[in-house]
Design an enzyme around this catalytic site. Structure first.
Site, mmCIF file in Angstrom:
data_model
loop_
_atom_site.group_PDB
_atom_site.id
_atom_site.type_symbol
_atom_site.label_atom_id
_atom_site.label_comp_id
_atom_site.label_asym_id
_atom_site.label_seq_id
_atom_site.Cartn_x
_atom_site.Cartn_y
_atom_site.Cartn_z
ATOM 1 N N GLY A 1 1.130 -1.193 -0.030
ATOM 2 C CA GLY A 1 -0.289 -0.075 -0.204
ATOM 3 C C GLY A 1 0.860 1.169 0.310
ATOM 4 O O GLY A 1 2.189 1.101 0.909
ATOM 5 N N CYS A 2 0.054 2.503 -0.881
ATOM 6 C CA CYS A 2 1.035 3.537 -0.865
ATOM 7 C C CYS A 2 1.868 3.987 0.323
ATOM 8 O O CYS A 2 3.054 4.117 0.890
ATOM 9 C CB CYS A 2 0.422 4.368 -1.656
ATOM 10 S SG CYS A 2 -1.092 5.133 -1.035
ATOM 11 N N HIS A 3 0.856 4.045 1.547
ATOM 12 C CA HIS A 3 0.925 4.727 2.747
ATOM 13 C C HIS A 3 1.790 4.035 3.690
ATOM 14 O O HIS A 3 3.289 4.217 4.415
ATOM 15 C CB HIS A 3 0.188 4.437 4.044
ATOM 16 C CG HIS A 3 -0.679 6.184 3.417
ATOM 17 N ND1 HIS A 3 -0.952 6.738 3.438
ATOM 18 C CD2 HIS A 3 -2.474 5.702 3.039
ATOM 19 C CE1 HIS A 3 -2.144 7.675 3.074
ATOM 20 N NE2 HIS A 3 -2.644 7.095 2.273
ATOM 21 N N ALA A 4 1.970 2.553 3.249
ATOM 22 C CA ALA A 4 2.417 1.421 4.144
ATOM 23 C C ALA A 4 4.060 1.499 3.472
ATOM 24 O O ALA A 4 5.460 1.618 4.226
ATOM 25 C CB ALA A 4 2.170 0.107 4.315
ATOM 26 N N TYR B 1 7.761 10.309 -1.953
ATOM 27 C CA TYR B 1 7.203 9.244 -2.965
ATOM 28 C C TYR B 1 6.044 9.393 -3.943
ATOM 29 O O TYR B 1 4.886 10.169 -3.149
ATOM 30 C CB TYR B 1 7.643 8.297 -3.091
ATOM 31 C CG TYR B 1 6.817 7.824 -1.267
ATOM 32 C CD1 TYR B 1 5.840 6.837 -1.901
ATOM 33 C CD2 TYR B 1 7.147 7.923 -0.259
ATOM 34 C CE1 TYR B 1 4.588 6.481 -1.036
ATOM 35 C CE2 TYR B 1 6.679 7.110 0.993
ATOM 36 C CZ TYR B 1 5.132 6.534 0.627
ATOM 37 O OH TYR B 1 4.825 5.918 1.580
#
Length: 317
Positions: A114-117, A288
Protein backbone atom coordinates in the site's frame (compact mmCIF):
# COMPACT_ATOMS: atom_id res chain seq x y z
CA UNK A 1 11.00 -12.24 -26.84
CA UNK A 2 7.75 -10.48 -26.00
CA UNK A 3 6.01 -11.13 -22.71
CA UNK A 4 2.22 -11.14 -22.65
CA UNK A 5 0.77 -8.92 -19.93
CA UNK A 6 -2.86 -8.52 -18.92
CA UNK A 7 -4.17 -5.81 -16.63
CA UNK A 8 -7.36 -6.95 -14.91
CA UNK A 9 -8.97 -3.69 -13.88
CA UNK A 10 -7.45 -1.70 -16.70
CA UNK A 11 -9.81 1.25 -16.38
CA UNK A 12 -8.91 2.23 -12.81
CA UNK A 13 -6.25 4.71 -11.68
CA UNK A 14 -3.55 2.09 -11.01
CA UNK A 15 -4.34 0.11 -14.16
CA UNK A 16 -4.18 3.17 -16.39
CA UNK A 17 -0.83 4.16 -14.92
CA UNK A 18 0.54 0.66 -15.50
CA UNK A 19 -0.57 0.92 -19.14
CA UNK A 20 1.36 4.18 -19.35
CA UNK A 21 4.53 2.45 -18.16
CA UNK A 22 4.07 -0.55 -20.45
CA UNK A 23 3.39 1.58 -23.53
CA UNK A 24 7.11 2.46 -23.54
CA UNK A 25 8.16 -1.17 -23.81
CA UNK A 26 9.05 -3.12 -26.93
CA UNK A 27 9.33 -6.37 -24.96
CA UNK A 28 5.74 -6.31 -23.71
CA UNK A 29 2.52 -7.25 -25.52
CA UNK A 30 -0.41 -5.83 -23.60
CA UNK A 31 -3.52 -8.00 -23.88
CA UNK A 32 -6.65 -5.85 -24.06
CA UNK A 33 -10.09 -7.13 -23.23
CA UNK A 34 -13.18 -5.60 -24.83
CA UNK A 35 -14.51 -3.11 -22.27
CA UNK A 36 -18.02 -4.59 -22.61
CA UNK A 37 -16.71 -8.05 -21.67
CA UNK A 38 -14.40 -7.10 -18.81
CA UNK A 39 -16.83 -8.54 -16.23
CA UNK A 40 -17.55 -11.70 -18.21
CA UNK A 41 -15.89 -14.61 -16.31
CA UNK A 42 -15.23 -16.70 -19.44
CA UNK A 43 -13.65 -13.81 -21.31
CA UNK A 44 -11.57 -12.76 -18.30
CA UNK A 45 -10.43 -16.34 -17.79
CA UNK A 46 -9.12 -16.49 -21.34
CA UNK A 47 -6.96 -13.42 -20.85
CA UNK A 48 -5.85 -14.37 -17.34
CA UNK A 49 -4.55 -17.75 -18.51
CA UNK A 50 -2.96 -16.50 -21.72
CA UNK A 51 -0.75 -13.94 -19.98
CA UNK A 52 2.77 -14.39 -18.62
CA UNK A 53 2.09 -11.62 -16.10
CA UNK A 54 -1.29 -10.50 -14.75
CA UNK A 55 -1.76 -7.27 -12.83
CA UNK A 56 -4.82 -7.33 -10.59
CA UNK A 57 -5.98 -3.72 -10.19
CA UNK A 58 -9.27 -4.56 -8.56
CA UNK A 59 -11.17 -4.29 -5.28
CA UNK A 60 -10.39 -7.08 -2.82
CA UNK A 61 -13.41 -9.25 -3.60
CA UNK A 62 -12.93 -8.99 -7.37
CA UNK A 63 -9.23 -9.86 -7.01
CA UNK A 64 -10.19 -13.08 -5.24
CA UNK A 65 -12.58 -13.92 -8.08
CA UNK A 66 -9.82 -13.43 -10.64
CA UNK A 67 -7.41 -15.68 -8.72
CA UNK A 68 -9.99 -18.48 -8.84
CA UNK A 69 -10.08 -18.18 -12.64
CA UNK A 70 -6.33 -18.67 -13.11
CA UNK A 71 -5.51 -22.29 -14.02
CA UNK A 72 -2.30 -21.82 -16.00
CA UNK A 73 0.91 -22.62 -14.13
CA UNK A 74 2.89 -20.16 -16.25
CA UNK A 75 0.78 -17.14 -15.26
CA UNK A 76 2.46 -14.95 -12.65
CA UNK A 77 0.24 -12.56 -10.72
CA UNK A 78 0.93 -9.12 -9.24
CA UNK A 79 -1.87 -7.94 -6.99
CA UNK A 80 -2.31 -4.25 -6.19
CA UNK A 81 -5.20 -4.54 -3.73
CA UNK A 82 -4.77 -5.08 0.03
CA UNK A 83 -6.28 -8.55 0.15
CA UNK A 84 -3.12 -10.71 -0.06
CA UNK A 85 -0.50 -8.41 1.48
CA UNK A 86 -0.14 -10.40 4.70
CA UNK A 87 -0.89 -13.79 3.12
CA UNK A 88 2.05 -16.20 3.59
CA UNK A 89 1.42 -17.64 0.11
CA UNK A 90 2.22 -14.28 -1.48
CA UNK A 91 5.53 -12.41 -1.47
CA UNK A 92 5.47 -8.80 -0.39
CA UNK A 93 6.54 -6.59 -3.28
CA UNK A 94 9.01 -4.31 -1.49
CA UNK A 95 12.40 -5.26 -3.00
CA UNK A 96 14.38 -2.82 -0.86
CA UNK A 97 13.81 -4.88 2.28
CA UNK A 98 16.75 -7.17 2.99
CA UNK A 99 16.47 -10.55 1.20
CA UNK A 100 13.10 -9.62 -0.31
CA UNK A 101 14.35 -9.03 -3.86
CA UNK A 102 15.34 -12.65 -4.38
CA UNK A 103 12.03 -13.89 -2.98
CA UNK A 104 10.17 -11.70 -5.48
CA UNK A 105 12.33 -12.92 -8.37
CA UNK A 106 11.43 -16.53 -7.60
CA UNK A 107 7.75 -15.97 -6.90
CA UNK A 108 4.66 -16.35 -9.05
CA UNK A 109 2.44 -14.44 -6.60
CA UNK A 110 3.45 -10.95 -5.46
CA UNK A 111 1.40 -8.34 -3.62
CA UNK A 112 2.27 -4.66 -4.14
CA UNK A 113 2.53 -2.68 -0.87
CA UNK A 114 0.00 0.00 0.00
CA UNK A 115 1.14 3.56 -0.65
CA UNK A 116 1.20 4.63 3.01
CA UNK A 117 2.74 1.33 4.11
CA UNK A 118 5.66 1.69 1.68
CA UNK A 119 7.21 4.72 3.35
CA UNK A 120 6.40 3.54 6.85
CA UNK A 121 7.97 0.08 6.50
CA UNK A 122 11.08 1.34 4.72
CA UNK A 123 11.54 3.84 7.55
CA UNK A 124 10.86 1.57 10.52
CA UNK A 125 12.08 -1.91 9.58
CA UNK A 126 15.81 -0.98 9.36
CA UNK A 127 15.64 0.80 12.72
CA UNK A 128 13.97 -2.17 14.43
CA UNK A 129 16.52 -4.57 12.95
CA UNK A 130 19.38 -2.33 14.16
CA UNK A 131 17.96 -2.12 17.69
CA UNK A 132 17.41 1.65 17.41
CA UNK A 133 13.68 1.16 18.00
CA UNK A 134 12.41 -1.48 20.38
CA UNK A 135 9.67 -3.73 19.04
CA UNK A 136 7.13 -2.48 21.57
CA UNK A 137 7.83 1.23 20.96
CA UNK A 138 4.50 3.16 20.71
CA UNK A 139 4.91 4.36 17.13
CA UNK A 140 2.78 7.18 15.78
CA UNK A 141 2.85 8.37 12.19
CA UNK A 142 0.90 10.53 9.81
CA UNK A 143 0.77 10.77 6.06
CA UNK A 144 -0.21 13.62 3.74
CA UNK A 145 -1.28 12.48 0.30
CA UNK A 146 -2.80 13.81 -2.89
CA UNK A 147 -6.38 12.96 -3.78
CA UNK A 148 -5.42 10.55 -6.59
CA UNK A 149 -4.83 7.94 -3.87
CA UNK A 150 -8.61 7.79 -3.44
CA UNK A 151 -9.03 6.34 -6.94
CA UNK A 152 -11.42 7.43 -9.67
CA UNK A 153 -14.17 8.55 -7.31
CA UNK A 154 -11.75 10.69 -5.32
CA UNK A 155 -10.30 12.23 -8.45
CA UNK A 156 -13.74 13.05 -9.83
CA UNK A 157 -14.73 14.60 -6.51
CA UNK A 158 -11.67 16.83 -6.17
CA UNK A 159 -11.62 17.84 -9.82
CA UNK A 160 -15.22 19.03 -9.69
CA UNK A 161 -14.98 22.75 -8.85
CA UNK A 162 -18.57 22.93 -7.61
CA UNK A 163 -18.05 20.04 -5.17
CA UNK A 164 -14.76 21.48 -3.94
CA UNK A 165 -16.51 24.76 -3.15
CA UNK A 166 -19.64 23.16 -1.65
CA UNK A 167 -17.76 20.71 0.59
CA UNK A 168 -14.80 22.97 1.38
CA UNK A 169 -12.43 20.39 -0.11
CA UNK A 170 -9.58 22.84 -0.54
CA UNK A 171 -8.84 22.26 3.16
CA UNK A 172 -6.84 19.07 4.05
CA UNK A 173 -8.87 16.32 5.70
CA UNK A 174 -7.91 13.67 8.25
CA UNK A 175 -9.61 10.32 7.67
CA UNK A 176 -9.67 6.69 8.95
CA UNK A 177 -9.91 8.17 12.44
CA UNK A 178 -11.19 4.91 13.93
CA UNK A 179 -7.72 3.43 13.26
CA UNK A 180 -9.15 1.02 10.71
CA UNK A 181 -7.11 2.01 7.65
CA UNK A 182 -6.58 -1.00 5.38
CA UNK A 183 -2.78 -0.50 5.30
CA UNK A 184 -2.32 -0.93 9.06
CA UNK A 185 -2.11 -4.78 9.01
CA UNK A 186 0.83 -4.77 6.58
CA UNK A 187 2.45 -1.84 8.40
CA UNK A 188 2.53 -4.01 11.51
CA UNK A 189 3.35 -7.29 9.75
CA UNK A 190 6.44 -6.09 7.87
CA UNK A 191 7.81 -3.41 10.19
CA UNK A 192 9.02 -5.77 12.90
CA UNK A 193 6.88 -4.05 15.53
CA UNK A 194 4.78 -5.89 18.12
CA UNK A 195 1.89 -3.43 18.10
CA UNK A 196 0.05 -1.47 15.46
CA UNK A 197 1.16 2.11 14.86
CA UNK A 198 -1.20 4.98 15.61
CA UNK A 199 -1.63 6.10 12.01
CA UNK A 200 -3.37 9.25 10.78
CA UNK A 201 -3.71 9.72 7.01
CA UNK A 202 -4.49 13.20 5.65
CA UNK A 203 -5.90 13.84 2.18
CA UNK A 204 -5.26 17.22 0.56
CA UNK A 205 -6.41 19.07 -2.54
CA UNK A 206 -3.54 18.32 -4.91
CA UNK A 207 -3.28 15.44 -7.34
CA UNK A 208 -0.33 13.31 -6.32
CA UNK A 209 2.66 13.04 -4.01
CA UNK A 210 2.89 11.57 -0.52
CA UNK A 211 4.88 12.34 2.63
CA UNK A 212 4.94 9.82 5.48
CA UNK A 213 6.18 11.27 8.77
CA UNK A 214 7.33 9.23 11.77
CA UNK A 215 8.30 11.19 14.90
CA UNK A 216 10.53 9.60 17.55
CA UNK A 217 11.61 10.73 21.03
CA UNK A 218 15.18 9.61 21.68
CA UNK A 219 14.86 9.45 25.48
CA UNK A 220 12.37 6.58 25.03
CA UNK A 221 14.60 4.64 22.62
CA UNK A 222 16.71 1.79 24.04
CA UNK A 223 20.01 3.35 22.97
CA UNK A 224 18.86 6.96 23.31
CA UNK A 225 19.73 7.23 19.64
CA UNK A 226 20.11 10.70 18.18
CA UNK A 227 18.73 11.90 14.85
CA UNK A 228 22.22 11.47 13.44
CA UNK A 229 22.31 7.84 14.61
CA UNK A 230 18.96 7.21 12.93
CA UNK A 231 20.20 8.80 9.72
CA UNK A 232 23.36 6.67 9.70
CA UNK A 233 21.42 3.43 10.09
CA UNK A 234 19.03 4.30 7.27
CA UNK A 235 21.81 5.52 4.98
CA UNK A 236 23.76 2.30 5.49
CA UNK A 237 20.69 0.10 4.94
CA UNK A 238 19.80 1.68 1.59
CA UNK A 239 23.26 2.69 0.35
CA UNK A 240 23.16 0.38 -2.68
CA UNK A 241 19.51 0.91 -3.63
CA UNK A 242 18.54 2.51 -6.91
CA UNK A 243 15.10 3.82 -5.98
CA UNK A 244 15.42 4.56 -2.25
CA UNK A 245 17.67 7.50 -1.39
CA UNK A 246 18.49 8.68 2.12
CA UNK A 247 19.06 12.40 1.79
CA UNK A 248 21.88 14.30 3.55
CA UNK A 249 21.31 14.71 7.29
CA UNK A 250 19.12 17.62 8.43
CA UNK A 251 18.62 18.61 4.81
CA UNK A 252 17.87 22.33 5.00
CA UNK A 253 19.09 22.69 1.42
CA UNK A 254 16.14 20.60 0.22
CA UNK A 255 13.52 22.78 1.93
CA UNK A 256 11.72 25.76 0.45
CA UNK A 257 12.38 28.53 2.98
CA UNK A 258 12.21 25.92 5.74
CA UNK A 259 9.13 24.17 4.34
CA UNK A 260 8.99 20.60 3.10
CA UNK A 261 8.00 20.01 -0.52
CA UNK A 262 5.88 16.88 -0.93
CA UNK A 263 5.67 16.51 -4.70
CA UNK A 264 9.37 16.53 -5.67
CA UNK A 265 9.34 12.79 -6.47
CA UNK A 266 6.23 12.91 -8.63
CA UNK A 267 6.33 10.95 -11.90
CA UNK A 268 9.26 8.86 -10.67
CA UNK A 269 9.74 5.56 -8.86
CA UNK A 270 12.02 7.27 -6.35
CA UNK A 271 11.51 7.39 -2.59
CA UNK A 272 13.54 9.87 -0.54
CA UNK A 273 14.05 9.63 3.22
CA UNK A 274 14.86 12.69 5.32
CA UNK A 275 15.90 12.79 8.96
CA UNK A 276 15.54 16.00 10.96
CA UNK A 277 16.20 16.42 14.65
CA UNK A 278 16.78 18.73 17.61
CA UNK A 279 17.77 17.62 21.13
CA UNK A 280 15.82 14.42 21.74
CA UNK A 281 13.19 15.03 19.06
CA UNK A 282 13.54 13.17 15.73
CA UNK A 283 11.41 13.51 12.60
CA UNK A 284 11.73 11.02 9.74
CA UNK A 285 9.93 11.92 6.51
CA UNK A 286 9.75 9.80 3.38
CA UNK A 287 8.38 11.32 0.19
CA UNK A 288 7.38 9.62 -3.04
CA UNK A 289 4.70 9.51 -5.69
CA UNK A 290 1.64 7.67 -4.40
CA UNK A 291 0.97 6.63 -8.03
CA UNK A 292 4.62 5.70 -8.65
CA UNK A 293 6.64 3.96 -5.93
CA UNK A 294 3.40 3.89 -3.94
CA UNK A 295 1.45 1.92 -6.56
CA UNK A 296 1.98 1.43 -10.31
CA UNK A 297 5.72 2.06 -10.38
CA UNK A 298 6.23 -0.52 -7.65
CA UNK A 299 4.04 -2.96 -9.59
CA UNK A 300 6.20 -2.59 -12.72
CA UNK A 301 9.39 -2.87 -10.66
CA UNK A 302 8.12 -6.21 -9.34
CA UNK A 303 7.16 -7.33 -12.83
CA UNK A 304 10.70 -6.67 -14.04
CA UNK A 305 12.14 -8.75 -11.21
CA UNK A 306 9.72 -11.61 -11.84
CA UNK A 307 10.60 -11.66 -15.55
CA UNK A 308 14.33 -11.63 -14.79
CA UNK A 309 15.03 -8.37 -16.60
CA UNK A 310 16.48 -5.02 -15.50
CA UNK A 311 14.58 -3.95 -12.40
CA UNK A 312 14.38 -0.32 -13.49
CA UNK A 313 13.21 -0.90 -17.06
CA UNK A 314 10.73 1.88 -18.06
CA UNK A 315 10.90 3.44 -14.57
CA UNK A 316 12.21 6.93 -13.79
CA UNK A 317 14.66 7.30 -10.93
Amino acid sequence: MKYKVYVDGQEGTTGLKIFEYLSKRSDIEVLKIDSHKRKNPEERSKFLNEADIVFLCLPDSAAKESIALVKSEKTKIINTSSVFRTDKNWEYGLPELKNQRELIRNSSRVSVPGCHATGFILTIRPLVEAGIIQKDYPITCYSVTGYSGAGRSGIEEYENAALVAARNLHVPRHYALQENHKHIPEMLFYSGLQFEPLFTPIKANYAQGLAMTVPLISRYLPKRASAKDVHEVLARYFESERFVNVMPFDSEAYLDEGQFMISECNNTNRLEIFVFGHNDKINIISRYDNLGKGASGAAVQNMNLMLGIDEGDSLVN
